[in-house]
Scaffold this motif. Structure first.
Motif, PDB file in Angstrom:
ATOM      1  N   ASP A 194      41.583  35.002  43.771  1.00 12.05           N
ATOM      2  CA  ASP A 194      40.953  33.892  43.050  1.00 12.05           C
ATOM      3  C   ASP A 194      42.063  33.096  42.374  1.00 12.05           C
ATOM      4  O   ASP A 194      43.096  33.661  41.996  1.00 12.05           O
ATOM      5  CB  ASP A 194      39.939  34.421  42.029  1.00 12.05           C
ATOM      6  CG  ASP A 194      39.031  33.320  41.496  1.00 12.05           C
ATOM      7  OD1 ASP A 194      38.985  32.231  42.106  1.00 12.05           O
ATOM      8  OD2 ASP A 194      38.378  33.542  40.460  1.00 12.05           O
ATOM      9  N   VAL A 203      43.171  29.311  40.003  1.00  8.95           N
ATOM     10  CA  VAL A 203      42.850  28.093  39.249  1.00  8.95           C
ATOM     11  C   VAL A 203      44.064  27.181  39.322  1.00  8.95           C
ATOM     12  O   VAL A 203      45.169  27.602  38.958  1.00  8.95           O
ATOM     13  CB  VAL A 203      42.555  28.381  37.756  1.00  8.95           C
ATOM     14  CG1 VAL A 203      42.155  27.092  37.043  1.00  8.95           C
ATOM     15  CG2 VAL A 203      41.486  29.437  37.591  1.00  8.95           C
ATOM     16  N   LEU A 233      39.138  18.670  45.090  1.00  9.44           N
ATOM     17  CA  LEU A 233      37.897  19.142  45.737  1.00  9.44           C
ATOM     18  C   LEU A 233      37.793  18.737  47.215  1.00  9.44           C
ATOM     19  O   LEU A 233      37.418  19.571  48.042  1.00  9.44           O
ATOM     20  CB  LEU A 233      36.669  18.688  44.938  1.00  9.44           C
ATOM     21  CG  LEU A 233      35.332  19.291  45.377  1.00  9.44           C
ATOM     22  CD1 LEU A 233      35.366  20.827  45.320  1.00  9.44           C
ATOM     23  CD2 LEU A 233      34.190  18.752  44.522  1.00  9.44           C
ATOM     24  N   ARG A 265      39.761  21.307  49.143  1.00 12.05           N
ATOM     25  CA  ARG A 265      39.636  22.724  48.790  1.00 12.05           C
ATOM     26  C   ARG A 265      39.413  23.619  50.006  1.00 12.05           C
ATOM     27  O   ARG A 265      40.054  24.666  50.130  1.00 12.05           O
ATOM     28  CB  ARG A 265      38.511  22.933  47.779  1.00 12.05           C
ATOM     29  CG  ARG A 265      38.450  24.382  47.313  1.00 12.05           C
ATOM     30  CD  ARG A 265      37.361  24.627  46.314  1.00 12.05           C
ATOM     31  NE  ARG A 265      36.065  24.592  46.961  1.00 12.05           N
ATOM     32  CZ  ARG A 265      34.902  24.542  46.301  1.00 12.05           C
ATOM     33  NH1 ARG A 265      34.890  24.494  44.993  1.00 12.05           N
ATOM     34  NH2 ARG A 265      33.765  24.527  46.963  1.00 12.05           N
ATOM     35  N   PHE A 296      39.557  32.191  47.134  1.00  8.34           N
ATOM     36  CA  PHE A 296      38.869  31.102  46.452  1.00  8.34           C
ATOM     37  C   PHE A 296      39.853  30.287  45.619  1.00  8.34           C
ATOM     38  O   PHE A 296      40.854  30.804  45.117  1.00  8.34           O
ATOM     39  CB  PHE A 296      37.693  31.599  45.599  1.00  8.34           C
ATOM     40  CG  PHE A 296      36.714  30.481  45.354  1.00  8.34           C
ATOM     41  CD1 PHE A 296      36.038  29.900  46.421  1.00  8.34           C
ATOM     42  CD2 PHE A 296      36.525  29.957  44.093  1.00  8.34           C
ATOM     43  CE1 PHE A 296      35.181  28.824  46.230  1.00  8.34           C
ATOM     44  CE2 PHE A 296      35.664  28.883  43.884  1.00  8.34           C
ATOM     45  CZ  PHE A 296      34.991  28.325  44.956  1.00  8.34           C
ATOM     46  N   LYS A 326      39.926  27.074  42.706  1.00 10.63           N
ATOM     47  CA  LYS A 326      39.233  26.162  41.802  1.00 10.63           C
ATOM     48  C   LYS A 326      40.277  25.195  41.242  1.00 10.63           C
ATOM     49  O   LYS A 326      41.399  25.593  40.977  1.00 10.63           O
ATOM     50  CB  LYS A 326      38.584  26.938  40.643  1.00 10.63           C
ATOM     51  CG  LYS A 326      37.596  27.988  41.128  1.00 10.63           C
ATOM     52  CD  LYS A 326      36.971  28.757  39.984  1.00 10.63           C
ATOM     53  CE  LYS A 326      37.971  29.576  39.199  1.00 10.63           C
ATOM     54  NZ  LYS A 326      38.638  30.627  40.018  1.00 10.63           N
ATOM     55  N   LYS A 354      40.981  22.326  38.139  1.00  8.81           N
ATOM     56  CA  LYS A 354      40.521  21.805  36.854  1.00  8.81           C
ATOM     57  C   LYS A 354      41.530  20.783  36.347  1.00  8.81           C
ATOM     58  O   LYS A 354      42.704  20.883  36.673  1.00  8.81           O
ATOM     59  CB  LYS A 354      40.451  22.926  35.801  1.00  8.81           C
ATOM     60  CG  LYS A 354      39.454  24.002  36.076  1.00  8.81           C
ATOM     61  CD  LYS A 354      39.423  25.007  34.931  1.00  8.81           C
ATOM     62  CE  LYS A 354      38.751  24.433  33.691  1.00  8.81           C
ATOM     63  NZ  LYS A 354      37.302  24.234  33.868  1.00  8.81           N
TER      64      LYS A 354
END
Ligand code: MG
Length: 159
Positions: free
Chosen positions: A97, A99, A108, A111, A130, A132, A134
């Motif tokens: 995972d 960030v 996005l 991604r 995964f 993400k 921000k």
């Protein structure tokens, strides 16, 4: 079953006239990362997370930025080397995972390609990776758009 986790972090400044590469994917933007290699923050943090999970060392020890052979290097080489070390020790990747903290551009739209390419390099299913993204809410230097950073957590196991 033995389960281990690793954490990785990376940050790079932006520089004009460089290509922006994240997760091995080129993202259209007016700047890229200032770095000895291609500056791929996701692959660097992920390499450190994998190496950290087995207590092996870190990316700077394995691939010193004083070594001219790593200049402008495709960072998938570093990531692949970390994966080979994990394989040699008999571990498999459970999941990853991450960030990415980046004010601009929006990640996005890229991604899924970043997930697919990371999974391809590591030879794992895309569902195990995964990503993400921000913003830093315009706070601090990352929020001012001077650079971008990335945190990664990885879980590995040995049966
Ligand atoms: Mg780096």
């Amino acid at each position: 079953m033995e389960v281990r986790v690793g954490i990785g972090y990376d940050i790079h400044r932006f520089e004009e006239g460089k290509r922006l590469i994240i997760g091995g994917v080129e993202i259209p933007f007016e700047k890229g990362f200032k770095a000895h290699s291609d500056g791929d923050i996701l692959f660097h943090a992920l390499t450190d997370a994998l190496l950290g999970a087995i207590g092996y060392g870190d990316i700077g020890e394995l691939f010193p930025d004083t070594d001219p052979s790593f200049k402008d290097m495709d960072s998938s080489v570093f990531l692949r080397k970390a994966k080979d070390i994990i394989d040699e020790k008999g571990y498999k990747i459970s999941n990853i995972d991450s960030v990415i903290i980046i004010e601009k551009p929006k990640l996005l739209p890229y991604r899924e390609r970043i997930r697919e390419n990371t999974a391809r390099v590591l030879e794992v299913e895309k569902s195990k990776v995964f990503v993400k993204a921000k913003t830093n809410e315009k706070l601090d230097s990352t929020g001012e758009g001077l650079g971008a950073s990335c945190y990664v957590v990885v879980s590995i196991y040995k049966e």
